[in-house]
Design a protein around this motif. Structure first.
Motif, PDB file in Angstrom:
ATOM      1  N   ALA A  74      66.969  63.240  40.235  1.00 32.71           N
ATOM      2  CA  ALA A  74      65.937  63.782  39.335  1.00 32.71           C
ATOM      3  C   ALA A  74      64.638  63.988  40.089  1.00 32.71           C
ATOM      4  O   ALA A  74      63.985  65.037  39.972  1.00 32.71           O
ATOM      5  CB  ALA A  74      65.722  62.832  38.153  1.00 32.71           C
ATOM      6  N   ILE A  78      62.779  67.473  41.129  1.00 29.24           N
ATOM      7  CA  ILE A  78      61.425  67.723  40.643  1.00 29.24           C
ATOM      8  C   ILE A  78      60.463  67.921  41.811  1.00 29.24           C
ATOM      9  O   ILE A  78      59.579  68.788  41.772  1.00 29.24           O
ATOM     10  CB  ILE A  78      60.953  66.562  39.748  1.00 29.24           C
ATOM     11  N   LEU A 108      56.217  61.997  37.270  1.00 25.54           N
ATOM     12  CA  LEU A 108      57.366  61.975  36.364  1.00 25.54           C
ATOM     13  C   LEU A 108      57.944  60.570  36.235  1.00 25.54           C
ATOM     14  O   LEU A 108      58.447  60.184  35.168  1.00 25.54           O
ATOM     15  CB  LEU A 108      58.447  62.926  36.873  1.00 25.54           C
ATOM     16  N   VAL A 112      59.528  58.089  32.891  1.00 23.86           N
ATOM     17  CA  VAL A 112      60.928  57.705  33.092  1.00 23.86           C
ATOM     18  C   VAL A 112      61.062  56.193  33.127  1.00 23.86           C
ATOM     19  O   VAL A 112      61.976  55.612  32.527  1.00 23.86           O
ATOM     20  CB  VAL A 112      61.484  58.325  34.392  1.00 23.86           C
ATOM     21  N   ALA A 132      68.227  62.495  34.980  1.00 28.18           N
ATOM     22  CA  ALA A 132      68.426  63.548  35.981  1.00 28.18           C
ATOM     23  C   ALA A 132      69.080  64.781  35.356  1.00 28.18           C
ATOM     24  O   ALA A 132      68.705  65.920  35.664  1.00 28.18           O
ATOM     25  CB  ALA A 132      69.276  63.018  37.136  1.00 28.18           C
ATOM     26  N   CYS A 135      66.552  66.647  33.284  1.00 33.34           N
ATOM     27  CA  CYS A 135      65.663  67.424  34.163  1.00 33.34           C
ATOM     28  C   CYS A 135      66.344  68.696  34.646  1.00 33.34           C
ATOM     29  O   CYS A 135      65.722  69.772  34.693  1.00 33.34           O
ATOM     30  CB  CYS A 135      65.240  66.569  35.359  1.00 33.34           C
ATOM     31  N   ARG A 136      67.618  68.589  35.010  1.00 29.96           N
ATOM     32  CA  ARG A 136      68.350  69.767  35.476  1.00 29.96           C
ATOM     33  C   ARG A 136      68.425  70.827  34.388  1.00 29.96           C
ATOM     34  O   ARG A 136      68.176  72.025  34.649  1.00 29.96           O
ATOM     35  CB  ARG A 136      69.754  69.371  35.915  1.00 29.96           C
ATOM     36  N   VAL A 139      64.861  72.437  33.756  1.00 32.95           N
ATOM     37  CA  VAL A 139      64.447  73.378  34.791  1.00 32.95           C
ATOM     38  C   VAL A 139      65.286  74.654  34.735  1.00 32.95           C
ATOM     39  O   VAL A 139      64.782  75.753  34.986  1.00 32.95           O
ATOM     40  CB  VAL A 139      64.553  72.712  36.183  1.00 32.95           C
ATOM     41  N   PHE A 247      69.487  69.154  41.714  1.00 32.35           N
ATOM     42  CA  PHE A 247      69.758  67.985  40.880  1.00 32.35           C
ATOM     43  C   PHE A 247      71.203  67.515  41.011  1.00 32.35           C
ATOM     44  O   PHE A 247      71.734  66.854  40.118  1.00 32.35           O
ATOM     45  CB  PHE A 247      69.431  68.295  39.414  1.00 32.35           C
TER      46      PHE A 247
END
Length: 333
Positions: A74, A78, A108, A112, A132, A135-136, A139, A247
């Motif tokens: 993650a 990022i 971030l 988290v 993670a 986040c993937r 994005v 990621f």
């Protein structure tokens, strides 16, 4: 017969002095490589340094802090996308944007940590992996960053190839050496003692006045910052990014392999593990799936025969420490 008149606390060893000399020579060779090494060699070494730095961050989390994370990708992703956002869309120099990518990952890490620190053991590990994946997916839906197909680092266009390659290499060397040195310094400090105490027993650490949550938060944010720098550096070298690669779970899988093979809870272990991993990869890369099978077989053999890892076993058997973090009491006559 007179007894000892006192004691002194010893941090260094003969091996550590030899290690310091070897490290200075290695750094001198490393930082001069852009003047004499080829492009292919430097690109491979940048990749090696990326995984070494990432393995050191995971080792700091798990080996010294007891925080088993399987979601460090993650922060890798990022950090990498922070680089592309700053360089491509905000006009920041790409080399400066590497640092901003690391800072983005560290920022971030604060929310988290607020979520995942509520979880313990295996739940914490799974929780970091879920973060993670979130986040993937997030994005992948941002069209400014290329969506699911990703984008190229257009900010590097027009820059001379020699300048780009040499500067990227020097940044990689500085990050890797800096991460190892800073981790070593942290582990030798009172903070490092508190961190390892928490790993061994949180209850006992609290009884000694250690602020457990604060120490864990600091090391989590630091590891996220380091992982973000790795992601930014890797894709500065690759010049193109996509959510699937940034990621990818393989980031943390390879880091765990390196640390377990080399020796978890030692600074030398990830160095040994990185050499083993890339040695096997370069040797067996032409054999397709046999390469992955060889890696798995190597991991199984090491974990069964040397559960402490390669360097961990050597260190335990011969008390050989090039990066000693333990304090020893020596009696004075």
């Amino acid at each position: 017969m007179n007894g000892p008149s006192g004691y002194t606390v010893v941090l260094g060893t003969r091996a550590s002095r030899v290690g310091l000399l070897a490290a200075c020579i290695a750094c001198a060779v490393l930082f001069t490589m852009p003047f004499w090494a080829g492009s292919g060699t430097m690109r491979l070494l940048i990749e090696i340094m990326c995984f070494l730095a990432l393995a050191q961050m995971w080792n700091l989390l798990a080996g010294y802090g007891g925080l088993i994370s399987i979601g460090q990708q993650a922060f890798v992703g990022i950090g990498a996308y922070g680089l592309f956002l700053c360089a491509n869309h905000l006009g920041v120099n790409p080399f400066v944007a590497v640092l901003l990518g690391g800072l983005t990952a560290a920022i971030l890490a604060l929310p988290v940590a607020a979520i995942t620190f509520r979880l313990k053991g295996g739940y914490f590990a799974v929780g970091t992996w879920v973060v993670a994946e979130v986040c993937r997916l997030a994005v992948s839906n941002v069209q400014l960053l290329g969506g699911g197909s990703g984008q190229s680092l257009t900010a590097m266009r027009g820059m001379p190839k020699a300048l780009r390659e040499s500067t990227t290499f020097w940044i990689a060397a500085a990050i890797t050496v800096g991460m190892i040195a800073l981790t070593y310094w942290v582990l030798r400090s009172r903070f490092g003692m508190a961190l390892t105490a928490i790993r061994d027993s949180e209850a006992a650490s609290k009884s000694q006045g250690i602020h457990v949550q604060k120490v864990k938060l600091y090391v989590f944010v630091f590891a996220a910052f380091g992982s973000g720098l790795v992601g930014a550096l890797y894709y500065l070298n690759a010049l193109r990014i996509s959510p699937g690669s940034a990621f990818d779970l393989n980031w943390v899988v390879i880091a765990i392999f390196i640390v377990v093979i080399g020796g978890i809870g030692t600074l030398e272990g990830p160095i040994i593990g990185t050499l083993v991993y890339f040695g096997l990869r370069e040797l067996l890369a032409d054999y397709g799936s046999w390469y992955l099978m060889a890696l798995g077989l190597c991991a199984v053999i090491v974990m069964i025969k040397w559960p402490r890892g390669i360097w961990g076993t050597i260190q335990h058997r011969y008390d050989l420490r090039f990066f000693p973090v333990q304090r020893r009491v020596r009696l004075l006559e």
